[in-house]
Structures are given as C-alpha cells and as structure tokens.
Design a protein around this motif. Structure first.
Motif, PDB file in Angstrom:
ATOM      1  N   THR A 675     -29.998  43.679  47.390  1.00 46.63           N
ATOM      2  CA  THR A 675     -30.235  42.281  47.744  1.00 46.63           C
ATOM      3  C   THR A 675     -31.150  41.532  46.794  1.00 46.63           C
ATOM      4  O   THR A 675     -31.161  40.294  46.810  1.00 46.63           O
ATOM      5  N   ALA A 676     -31.961  42.235  45.983  1.00 44.03           N
ATOM      6  CA  ALA A 676     -32.940  41.518  45.144  1.00 44.03           C
ATOM      7  C   ALA A 676     -33.286  42.330  43.917  1.00 44.03           C
ATOM      8  O   ALA A 676     -33.138  43.552  43.884  1.00 44.03           O
ATOM      9  N   LEU A 677     -33.746  41.621  42.889  1.00 42.01           N
ATOM     10  CA  LEU A 677     -34.248  42.251  41.672  1.00 42.01           C
ATOM     11  C   LEU A 677     -35.781  42.281  41.722  1.00 42.01           C
ATOM     12  O   LEU A 677     -36.421  41.223  41.722  1.00 42.01           O
ATOM     13  N   LEU A 678     -36.352  43.469  41.770  1.00 39.19           N
ATOM     14  CA  LEU A 678     -37.804  43.614  41.742  1.00 39.19           C
ATOM     15  C   LEU A 678     -38.190  44.510  40.576  1.00 39.19           C
ATOM     16  O   LEU A 678     -37.491  45.484  40.276  1.00 39.19           O
ATOM     17  N   SER A 679     -39.294  44.206  39.942  1.00 36.55           N
ATOM     18  CA  SER A 679     -39.752  44.991  38.789  1.00 36.55           C
ATOM     19  C   SER A 679     -40.915  45.895  39.192  1.00 36.55           C
ATOM     20  O   SER A 679     -41.813  45.496  39.937  1.00 36.55           O
ATOM     21  N   TYR A 680     -40.859  47.084  38.673  1.00 39.75           N
ATOM     22  CA  TYR A 680     -41.822  48.154  38.948  1.00 39.75           C
ATOM     23  C   TYR A 680     -42.993  47.964  37.981  1.00 39.75           C
ATOM     24  O   TYR A 680     -42.824  47.975  36.779  1.00 39.75           O
ATOM     25  N   ASP A 681     -44.206  47.770  38.530  1.00 42.47           N
ATOM     26  CA  ASP A 681     -45.332  47.478  37.649  1.00 42.47           C
ATOM     27  C   ASP A 681     -46.653  47.967  38.251  1.00 42.47           C
ATOM     28  O   ASP A 681     -47.535  47.162  38.577  1.00 42.47           O
ATOM     29  N   PRO A 682     -46.836  49.279  38.414  1.00 39.14           N
ATOM     30  CA  PRO A 682     -48.098  49.777  38.965  1.00 39.14           C
ATOM     31  C   PRO A 682     -49.206  49.776  37.914  1.00 39.14           C
ATOM     32  O   PRO A 682     -48.947  49.887  36.715  1.00 39.14           O
ATOM     33  N   ARG A 683     -50.450  49.644  38.377  1.00 36.91           N
ATOM     34  CA  ARG A 683     -51.621  49.787  37.517  1.00 36.91           C
ATOM     35  C   ARG A 683     -52.470  50.935  38.058  1.00 36.91           C
ATOM     36  O   ARG A 683     -52.761  50.998  39.251  1.00 36.91           O
ATOM     37  N   THR A 684     -52.864  51.821  37.159  1.00 35.14           N
ATOM     38  CA  THR A 684     -53.675  52.976  37.514  1.00 35.14           C
ATOM     39  C   THR A 684     -54.989  52.915  36.751  1.00 35.14           C
ATOM     40  O   THR A 684     -54.989  52.690  35.538  1.00 35.14           O
TER      41      THR A 684
END
Length: 950
Positions: A675-684
């Motif tokens: 249903t949607a385009l989401l981008s993976y962007d974690p910060r550690t």
C-alpha cells in the motif's frame, strides 16, 4: 591457493616465482594505476589537517615495557631508554623510574630496538622487538654491564615472547603470513581460522563484504571488526564491509576474549586489520594471480543424455602493486628520512565467474498464441498431454486424463492481450533471441520441466586503492592518515538482486570506503593522549542498461496495467508476475519481479571517535577513555509494483490447469499489492567510557583490571511501527472468515456462507481496529524509536599474569562484555511492519476489466470489497519496550612455557556464557498438541464430525 591458481609476484623488483613476467608492462601498469591514486592521496593529506563528524573507534596502539638492572640485580634508576623503530628511524626516549622500569605507551605496531644508556655502564641494545597491535609487549629484564657508555652490548629479542604483562586471549597474523599463506579469493578474513577457538569465516570468493568467524563459541553477530581501529562492519553484526587486500595488511590482531576494559563495545571478538606503513627505505611489489576455465574440466551433467552445454567462462585475474618509502627533499626536508612516510596499494580484479547452468520452462510461440496441443505434463520421462480446462464450461477436466470441460484440441482463446504480451516478452527474449539454448522435445532429459538453458558468467571485478601517510615531526607527535576506496561489481544475469535472470544482466555495485586519522601526543614520558577518528561507508547501487529496463516499463509492447495504489510505482515498472506450476522444479519457472529498492541507492555512513589518555605513575599504568560510534543506514524503496500470480492452483475456480493458459485467459490465482513506499533509515549511536589500570605489583606479578561502561542509547527510526502487547485489546480484534460444513467460508458478521474456502482465516472488511497494539515511531509520550534507553551497563574486567620464572607464566582473567553496538536491522526492520505498509491480497480475480461470469467480484482493479482481502497483519519484527542488551561473561586460565627453538607452548581454558542473546520469540505460538484436539478439527462435514469418537 586454489588448485588451478597461478601466481606471478615481483617483490623489490626481484621475480621470485616466474621470471617470464614482463617488467616493462609491469612498469606501465604501475604508472597507469598511480593516476587513480592522486585523488585519494590529496584527500589523505587533507585528513592530516582537518576532520569532520564524530565516530567511534578502537585503536591499533600498543605498549612496550621492561626493567633495567645492574649485574647485582639492583634497579638502575634514571637510565636513558630510547625506543627506535628499526624500519622508519623514528625515536622516542624516557628514563627509568625508581624500580628501574620503563614503559613506552601508545606506540604504533612495528619492529623496535630498545637502547639503554647509563653512566658507568656499557650501552645495551635489545633488537628485533616485534610490537603487535593492541599488545602489551615485555622487553624483559635488560641487565647492564659495567663499562664505558661508548661500549655497547646487543641482545636479540625472543622470537616468540611470553605474555608476562597482560591476561587477554589473543592471536596475531603477521605480514609474512599475510603474504605467504593461501586463501581462495585472497580474502584476509579467511586466515583468521588459523587461530585457536575460531570456527567459520571461510572468506569471500574475491575481495568484498565477507562474514566474520565464530570465536570461542560466541555468536558472530557480536563481533567487532576494524581497519586501523576504524569500524569495518559498518552496519554492525557479523559482516566485514571494508576489507583491505592481503598485500596492504601488516598484521591482523584477533582479541578473542578476556581483553581489557580499553577494548570492547561488543560481546564477541575484536578483530583489527592493521595496514602497512612506509619506511625509511623504498620497497615495492607487483603481483598477478589468475585462474582460467581452460584449466577446469566440464561438469558431468553439462554433457549428460544429449545435453551440449559448454564450460562457462571463468576468469579469476588479480593484479596489483604496492609501494612505500620516505617523502623527503634532499638537504631541505626530512633529510634523515625519519619523519614523513607514504604507502600505496592498488589492486584490480577483472574476475569473471560462472553463474551455473540455469533451466527455464519458457512458453513456446504456439503457446503464446493459445495452442497447447504440444504442452505436456511435467516430471515425466515420456510425453503425456496436459489437458487445459475451460473455466466457463460445465463438467470436469483433469490435467492428466481430460474431461468434458477441457478446451477442444487444447486450443485456448486469448481473452487477455495483456497476459499474452507477458508471455510474448518471455518468448522473444529467450527462445526467439537465443535459439541455440532451446532444448526441443526431449523428455528423457528434461522430464518436461524445462526447454531453455543458459550458462552465463558474471563480472565480479573489483578495484581498490589504499594510501597511508605517517608523520612524526618530533618525539612528542605522531600521526597517520589512511584512505581506502573500494568498488566491487556483481554484473550479470545472476547478480544479487536481479529477478530477470532469463532476460538481462544487472550490475549490483558496492562502494566501500574506509578512512582513518590517528594522532598520538606525548605531553611527557608518563602522560600520552591518543585520538582516533574514522569514517566508513557501505553503499549499494544499481548499474543497468536503460534499454533493458525499457522492455519491462509500462507501455512497453503494449502492457499497461497500473498499480492499485497511488505513488507505489513511480518508475512505471512492470508488476511482478509468477507462473507457478509450469515446471515441477520451482527454480525452472521464469518470473517478472523487482527488489523494492531498485534502482539501488542505499547508503550506510559510520562515523567513529575514540580518545584515550594514558598516565604512568610508578608501577601503575592508568588509561581513561571514551568510544563513540554513530551510523545511519538508508535503504530507499523505489517501487512496490504488486504481483500477478497466474499460478496453477486447484482451489481457484477459474484455474485452467496451467499457468500460461491462465495468463491468456486473464485469470489470477492472487493479486497482492503493497500500500505504501517507506524508506528504511535507522540511526544507531553507541557511547562507551572506560578506566583501566595495569599494575606491576612486583617482578613476577602483573594485575590488569578496569571498568567499562556502555550507555545504551535506543536506536531511532523515521518511519515504521512496533507491536506492543500491552497496548493490544482482544475485544478490538478484527473478525475472520470461518470454515463451514460445505467446504467454503462464512462471514460471521452477515452469516453469508458462499465464499471460497481460501477466505478462511482472512479479515472480514470493516471489522476491528487495524491499529490494535500498534505503536508508531515518534508517537508523543513514547520513545522516538518505540524502545527505551536502557541506561548504563557496567562491565568489570580483572586479569593477572604471574611469572613463575623467566620461562613460565600463568595468566587468568574474568570479565563482563556487553554488546552495546546493535545491528542496524534491529530497529530498521520495524519500517515495513503492517499496518504502516500492508499487502492486501485479492483471490481468484482477473486482469480483465470485468471478472468472468459468476465471480464474486470484479477484476483486479477493484480496490475494495470481498476480493481485496488481508489476513491478520504479519508483524514480522517486534521489539520489547525495555530491551536487555546481550552480554557474555568470560573466564580464562592458562599457562605459557617457553621451549627450545624460539617456541612457546600455550595451554588454556576459556569459558563464555551468553545472556539475553538475540532471538525471535513467537507470541502466538500454537500449543503443542492443539491440532489433535477434537474441538480444533476442521469442519469438513457434519456427518464426519458426528462420526468421530470423543
């Protein structure tokens, strides 16, 4: 070395293995590759004067210590002790203390001479002391002889010294081993298996991202890998993303366990790759390794039963050069060649390796036009017609025996030109384009599972440039900067992310830079500060031919079926398409599809910083420091094209017994669409502090103790959600379709019981709360990334080394090691949890504008209603609010004994216990035995249920 690998190496311009190497060509090669180095050299010199950002790193520095005594075994105080790097000529000096001890701290690895001068004694030199990264090396007792200072005595260091000043369990691979030991692919990680307690880590097929080994039984996800102290596993976890080539490595230090508080942030091993540096003399090498398919035999099955498949192209070529030496201006600057040095390594691998033989069941020209009169049942050694069913006809049609509902003469009308186009593209890019790869009717060979083969090879070439500059303007200051830039290609039909293995090649390219800046400043002989900055990255890119992508872009060849949801297919790519059942072997079935990140532009940026202050006070050597690391991992989703499944499935009332005929009729088994385009962007982010003391209690006993603490900062995320059981309300759960006695499905809300049985277990539209138990990131009142900071974690370390005599030492250690550096995916995998993104599935619909007569819904365009169903959300990844950090407790006890011929026997016990190790815990696990409970049996028919015993 691989069985058919050949090597030509020129070292110091002397050919040692093959005198036929053309020196003129080698010189031309060296001149050409030096042009590639210029940009990196300028960048490296720039690092000497500036740094940006923050990054955490551990360092390669080490310590040499010893004691000076006179012939009566009394301490010689105030003696001048000079430490000389034998390869660079760099010197540092200090004086012995009241007990005759000296200690040179925060020194870079190398081969050293210790020179001692004192009035009334001959000058004494101990030479060839090999100092390794992160080592506490004892130069032992240096006994002075009475005489004039102008007289000298030289003593050679032991080949393998006892570890009398530290308790860690460690191993080292030196430059000689790097150069002379063989590893398939010449991946340096493969050589770590030589160390005791190391399992796995076989190394990659060529220089690229590789996997770390398991050390002393601790999960390799908890390892830390560095290059000159700069993180090399940029994403965390068990990968090594920025490996240097073998000829650029001076040594590999493997801290297996029981290491001091100054090292840590993980619960597993610390592996540090130390690059070579320039010396006061010029040294260089040129080398070439190769393999070729002409030295390989063809495989048996490539010739089996009439197959005529040749050997695939296999070209492993690796050519490189190194050069190092002083940077000087005769009579003007660095006239003694002991201040400024350079080292350059360039390696290129134009490697071509086979993908392996691939098999496909491609639609024939006749089948694309609806003629299935020569379509046969799969997995049979003789031809047996596969009967095509007419879904609109009454009666039955068995795929193997036929029936009244079969199409006459297996001639199928082309109801869907869109489905036909998909098959025509398959045919025109395979059988039509490469007729030599077509295998005509030969069921004895193919079992009718495939009719088309490929035997392609992929380009796995890589290119690496490394430049290092070392500068020691005086005894107080030493700094080095190092730049490593690597590009790795995976260009072929079978590249890592290419789904069109039957149609075109794609280049999945990795760019892997790693930069280091180290500065050591000696305020006085007892106070030294070391600063280390690093930046590393791991970037994924797609390199492709636009003309290939144009073949599978909406509008190409007339195919133009759009996605259901706006914005999910901005590149207008073809949807995914599957043809399940056309072969009995799933790997032989061609398909359309995309990685959702195509075209790749994924970026990991890791910044690290460490600073350590060492103070020597009497018999104590105190060290205090901090380690900080932060990284971001951006994976951008560029498409969610949806998937048309024309798969053969007997549950589908519109199935025609064969996927290719389903496509011509336009009949789908399922259609699913995200249903949607989401981008993976974690910060550690990781912040560690430590305090360490090495205490020489007396000439026999050294204690090594300290405390490390990790501040556990929760990872952050821009998009996504977490499932939190405490927020879940059972009464708000959606209603599911249930099975009924007629073999179908019932809607409990309306009581309608005419739905297909495939609906059983799916959500009834409009019921329940889809956000039940869901916590979205950045929700006010909750932690930003849905998990809380866990505070400080204290990690005590204690070790000892007791010398029974000058040939025997007992060492022991106990410590706690927290894995404060979590992998990026731990938080990042929350990004695409439902319902942030969901993938509703339509069953038994059509790619036609309207569904065939008798359908419960319309074509796939219907975005609501009974055809557009979802099952209970698949929350593939969830984290607890208060998540404990994994940690190990480690203990060791061992004895070292020097034996003749410069050898040392080391026998030790090493024990590790891991707590809170990473694991997935199913929270909806079905209890054991539940499927055998009478009340849980499926409702097949009322009569059957009444007849069952209770």
């Amino acid at each position: 070395m691989h069985a058919n690998q050949k090597c030509i190496r020129i070292h110091n311009l002397t050919c040692t293995e093959n005198t036929k190497f053309n020196l003129t060509k080698a010189a031309n090669f060296t001149g050409a590759i030096m042009k590639k180095v210029v940009t990196i050299l300028v960048f490296t010199l720039g690092l000497l004067t500036q740094s940006t950002g923050i990054c955490m790193a551990q360092t390669s520095s080490a310590t040499i210590s010893g004691q000076v005594l006179d012939p009566t075994k009394a301490a010689v105080t105030g003696a001048k002790v000079t430490l000389l790097n034998q390869l660079t000529g760099v010197k540092v000096s200090e004086q012995t203390n009241g007990t005759g001890d000296f200690r040179f701290i925060d020194q870079q690895p190398g081969t050293f001479t210790v020179e001692v001068e004192a009035p009334g004694f001959k000058t004494t030199k101990k030479v060839d002391l090999v100092l390794l990264a992160s080592q506490n090396l004892s130069a032992g007792v240096i006994t002075m002889s009475v005489g004039q200072v102008s007289e000298s005595v030289t003593v050679e260091a032991a080949i393998t010294p006892l570890q009398t000043t530290s308790a860690e369990r460690s191993s080292v691979l030196d430059s000689a081993q790097m150069q002379n030991l063989s590893a398939v692919g010449r991946d340096p990680m493969a050589l770590t298996r030589l160390a005791p307690g190391v399992v796995g880590g076989q190394g990659a097929a060529s220089l690229s991202t590789t996997t770390t080994p398991t050390v002393n039984g601790v999960n390799n996800q908890y390892n830390f890998v560095a290059v000159d102290g700069v993180p090399g596993n940029t994403r965390g976890g068990n990968t090594f993303d920025t490996p240097p080539n073998l000829d650029a490595i001076q040594e590999v230090t493997l801290l297996e366990s029981s290491y001091s508080a100054a090292n840590g942030k993980v619960a597993g091993a610390n592996i540090n790759f130390v690059t070579k540096n320039g010396t006061s003399q010029f040294h260089g090498a040129v080398y070439y390794y190769f393999r070729n398919e002409d030295m390989n035999a063809n495989t048996y099955f490539n010739k089996f039963n009439g197959a005529n498949i040749g050997r695939p192209r296999y070209r492993y070529n690796e050519v490189g050069a190194t050069m190092g030496g002083p940077i000087f201006w005769p009579g003007k600057f660095n006239r003694n060649r002991d201040k400024l040095f350079f080292f350059v390594s360039v390696e290129n691998g134009p490697i071509s390796s086979p993908d392996g033989t691939k098999y496909f069941r491609i639609p024939t020209l006749a089948e694309t036009n609806g003629d299935f009169s020569h379509t046969y049942q799969t997995n049979k050694s003789t031809d047996a017609l596969l009967y095509i069913k007419n879904p609109a006809a009454t009666g039955t049609c068995s795929a193997s025996t036929g029936g009244a509902a079969c199409f006459t003469n297996n001639q199928v009308p082309v109801n869907s030109t869109q489905g036909q186009i998909l098959e025509q593209i398959l045919y025109s890019n395979t059988l039509a384009a490469h007729p030599d790869n077509y295998i005509a009717d030969n069921p004895a060979l193919t079992l009718n599972n495939y009719n088309y083969t490929t035997n392609n090879s992929s380009d796995h070439s890589y290119d690496q440039q490394i430049v290092r500059i070392d500068y020691a303007p005086n005894e107080k200051l030493h700094l080095f900067a190092r730049a490593d830039f690597t590009t790795v290609n995976d260009n072929g039909y079978a590249s890592t992310t290419n789904k069109y293995t039957w149609m075109f090649a794609d280049n999945y390219q990795l760019v892997e830079p790693n930069y280091a800046l180290n500065l050591t400043y000696t305020f006085n002989p007892t106070l030294v500060n070391e600063f280390n900055f690093g930046a590393s990255a791991w970037n994924e890119y797609s390199k492709y031919n636009a003309s290939d992508i144009a073949k599978v872009t909406l509008g190409a060849s007339g195919f133009n079926l759009p996605s259901l949801y706006a914005g999910v297919n901005p590149l207008n790519l073809f949807p995914g398409v599957t043809f399940g059942g056309v072969s009995n072997v799933s790997g032989d079935i061609p398909s359309y599809g995309w990685d959702s990140r195509f075209p790749f532009n994924d970026n990991v940026l890791n910044l690290s910083f460490s600073d350590g202050l060492t103070k020597v006070h009497g018999p104590h050597s105190y060290k205090f420091g901090t380690d900080i690391e932060t990284d971001t991992y951006l994976q951008t989703n560029h498409n969610r094209v949806g998937t048309f499944a024309f798969d053969q499935n007997s549950n589908n009332p519109y199935d025609s017994n064969f996927a290719y005929s389903n496509a011509l009729l336009g009949n789908l088994y399922t259609y699913s669409q995200t249903t949607a385009l989401l981008s993976y962007d974690p910060r550690t982010t990781v912040v560690d502090f430590y305090a360490q003391d090495t205490w020489k209690v007396n000439n026999k006993l050294v204690l090594d103790y300290g405390m490390r603490t990790s501040y556990s900062l929760a990872q952050k995320l821009i998009q996504g959600n977490n499932f939190v059981p405490s927020l879940y309300t059972p009464g708000a759960a959606p209603t599911l379709y249930i099975a009924n006695s007629s073999g179908g499905a019932t809607n409990p809300v309306t009581g309608v019981s005419t739905y297909p049985k495939a609906y059983v277990g799916l959500i009834v539209p409009g019921t329940g709360n889809p956000n039940n138990g869901i916590l979205y990131v950045n929700t006010p009142g909750y932690p930003e990334g849905t998990t809380y900071n866990m505070g400080l974690f204290w990690q005590p370390r204690f070790g000892f080394a007791y010398s029974i005599d000058n040939k025997t030492v007992i060492r022991g250690h106990y410590g706690v090691f927290y894995n404060s550096r979590s992998g990026s995916g731990q938080e990042g995998d929350l990004t695409n949890n439902a319902p942030s993104t969901n993938t509703p599935t339509q069953y038994y619909s059509s790619i036609l504008t309207a569904q065939p007569s008798g359908s419960v819904g319309g074509g796939y365009y219907a975005s609501s209603g009974v055809n557009n169903l979802s099952g209970p959300f698949s929350i593939g990844h969830a984290l607890p609010f208060h998540m404990p950090l994994p940690y190990t407790t480690e203990r060791s006890l061992g004895i070292q004994r020097a034996i003749p011929f410069g050898a040392v026997v080391d026998i030790a016990y090493v024990g590790t216990t891991t707590e809170h190790s990473s694991r997935y815990v199913p929270i909806n696990e079905v209890p054991y035995g539940a499927e055998f409970n009478y009340n849980n049996l499926p409702m097949v028919s009322t009569t059957l249920l009444l007849g069952l015993p209770h």
